[in-house]
Design an enzyme around this catalytic site. Sequence first.
Site, PDB file in Angstrom:
ATOM      1  N   GLU A  46       0.837  -1.213   0.000  1.00 18.90           N
ATOM      2  CA  GLU A  46       0.000   0.000   0.000  1.00 18.90           C
ATOM      3  C   GLU A  46       0.870   1.261   0.000  1.00 18.90           C
ATOM      4  OE1 GLU A  46      -2.957   0.724   3.152  1.00 18.90           O
ATOM      5  OE2 GLU A  46      -4.443  -0.266   1.908  1.00 18.90           O
ATOM      6  N   HIS A  69       8.915 -26.383   0.545  1.00 21.15           N
ATOM      7  CA  HIS A  69       8.274 -27.529  -0.093  1.00 21.15           C
ATOM      8  C   HIS A  69       7.058 -27.108  -0.900  1.00 21.15           C
ATOM      9  CE1 HIS A  69      10.940 -30.207   2.086  1.00 21.15           C
ATOM     10  NE2 HIS A  69      10.842 -29.319   3.063  1.00 21.15           N
ATOM     11  N   LYS A  94     -13.790   0.927  -3.359  1.00 24.75           N
ATOM     12  CA  LYS A  94     -14.661   1.244  -2.221  1.00 24.75           C
ATOM     13  C   LYS A  94     -15.922   1.960  -2.679  1.00 24.75           C
ATOM     14  CE  LYS A  94     -11.261   1.961   1.463  1.00 24.75           C
ATOM     15  NZ  LYS A  94     -10.681   2.921   2.388  1.00 24.75           N
TER      16      LYS A  94
HETATM   17  O1  LIG Z   1      -8.935   2.033   9.936  1.00 24.30           O
HETATM   18  P1  LIG Z   1      -9.827   2.171   8.752  1.00 24.30           P
HETATM   19  O2  LIG Z   1     -10.153   3.601   8.465  1.00 24.30           O
HETATM   20  O3  LIG Z   1     -11.080   1.350   8.937  1.00 24.30           O
HETATM   21  O4  LIG Z   1      -9.087   1.643   7.477  1.00 24.30           O
HETATM   22  C1  LIG Z   1      -8.743   0.300   7.316  1.00 24.30           C
HETATM   23  C2  LIG Z   1      -7.794   0.105   6.162  1.00 24.30           C
HETATM   24  O5  LIG Z   1      -8.376   0.539   4.963  1.00 24.30           O
HETATM   25  C3  LIG Z   1      -7.415   1.189   4.134  1.00 24.30           C
HETATM   26  O6  LIG Z   1      -7.724   2.542   4.133  1.00 24.30           O
HETATM   27  C4  LIG Z   1      -7.418   0.690   2.725  1.00 24.30           C
HETATM   28  O7  LIG Z   1      -8.695   0.537   2.234  1.00 24.30           O
HETATM   29  C5  LIG Z   1      -6.094   0.917   4.805  1.00 24.30           C
HETATM   30  O8  LIG Z   1      -5.137   1.859   4.501  1.00 24.30           O
HETATM   31  C6  LIG Z   1      -6.493   0.865   6.243  1.00 24.30           C
HETATM   32  O9  LIG Z   1      -5.528   0.218   7.015  1.00 24.30           O
END
Ligand SMILES: O=P(O)(O)OC[C@H]1O[C@](O)(CO)[C@@H](O)[C@@H]1O
Length: 467
Positions: free
Chosen positions: A294, A323, A437
């Site tokens: 990331e 293995h 998202k």
């Molecule tokens: O703590 P949050 O805001 O729920 O985010 C969870 C995870 O989602 C992310 O934003 C990636 O979608 C990560 O960087 C982060 O660790």
Amino acid sequence: MSEDMVRLDYSYCTAEAVGQNGFSDADLDRIGKDAALMLDSVLPEAKQGKPGFMALPFMTDDELDPVLKEAGRLKDLADTLVVLGIGGSALGATAVDMALAGSLRNSFARPHGCMRLFVADNPDPRSFGMLLHNLDLNRTVFNVVSKSGSTAETMAQFMVVMEMLKNKMGWDKAAQRVVFTTDPEKGNLRLIAQKEGDFRCLEVPPDVGGRFSVLSPVGLLPLAAAGHNIKVLLSGARAMYERCLNPDFSSNPAALLAGLTVEYMHSARNILVMMPYATDLFGLAQWFAQLWAESLGKASDLDGKEVHAGQTPVAAVGATDQHSQLQLYIEGPQDKLVLFATLDDMGGDIPIPGLFQDIDSISYLGGASMGALIKSEAKATQAALAQQKRPSLNLRLPRLDAHCLGQVLFLLEAATLMAGKLLRINPLDQPGVELGKVLTYGLMGRKGFEQEAKRMAEIDFGGKRLV
Ligand SMILES: O=P(O)(O)OC[C@H]1O[C@](O)(CO)[C@@H](O)[C@@H]1O
């Protein structure tokens, strides 16, 4: 150098060990010069505790007090803690708990005063449902960890859990069994805590990103509840902080790790395999995979130029994956760098009894030990890779305890930041995960995401050609 120090062994990145795929002294000088420029920009900020994760090892007793008090309160209420969180809100606690309490930690009773810790990081109804079905809610508390407070997976889990708890014991008692770890001011969890009143809250410092948050209350609360010594964990991180602030490249393990890996990225080693020779460090490899992927996987550099930077992290474990994956690493494409992690002291040993002395092909094992076997395998694998001109690095931990682990976590975080600086990308954001998202929001009917729902109808090719 103190005996407690985690060391980075880069012998197998030298020309002496791996020929043209290794670095000569002149190469190391050149890499060191680039790294020195990078350190010139990183160190002044790091001394000011920037970015935020740099300050976490220096949390004061006053700052740790609420975490330890909350862990104590949870232990008084229950013997099982379930973390609801995903990504950086989940992987750190799992990594440390697995390392210190063992991979089999949830299969057996924990020592007195140590809560059982489950990290439920996926809204997979099968596995999450099975966990909920098997929990005794009277003996369970929940830590909802989300910096943003808007992560769909975590919020969905929270709603399911809250409904179950409310039906069993009423809202007020249910709320006492749930603690939030979230932004101090923003987000839905903060809003719910302010509106509903009964929820306890711990803070994720606003300038600490999720994947760099293991040493904040995000990781520290569940780890303290599970009985781990979080002060020792932080003292290990502090010891490593000092070493990572060394302006001399050749004595700075984070700068070396960053400088060498970035140099290998430039010569098309696009895959970084983290392969600890310890079952209980597999969680660390998975935590590191998020950190590396990331942070470094970015479309454009700081000038906005398209670069598509990054190196694909793979989590493996020795000797198990000898293995399974090692054949590929030894004979497949020359696109990998392997980062081993080994323990000088394996934390106990098991002698192998001298049975079957008449069978030559196994009699050599009798009188040796399991520890000697796995250590020999680690050494042999590094050497075998080198025979095929495959470079590798080794993180040498004196032992698997909180102090060493604190050092490793901080080292990998600092190296990731430095690698990002060398690549001239922003290692602290993650713009690429946003599209998936918002399209999910569209599919799930979230208000304000009607355009995304439409867009999904246009670009969803799934199922169009089935055989
Ligand atoms: O703590 P949050 O805001 O729920 O985010 C969870 C995870 O989602 C992310 O934003 C990636 O979608 C990560 O960087 C982060 O660790």
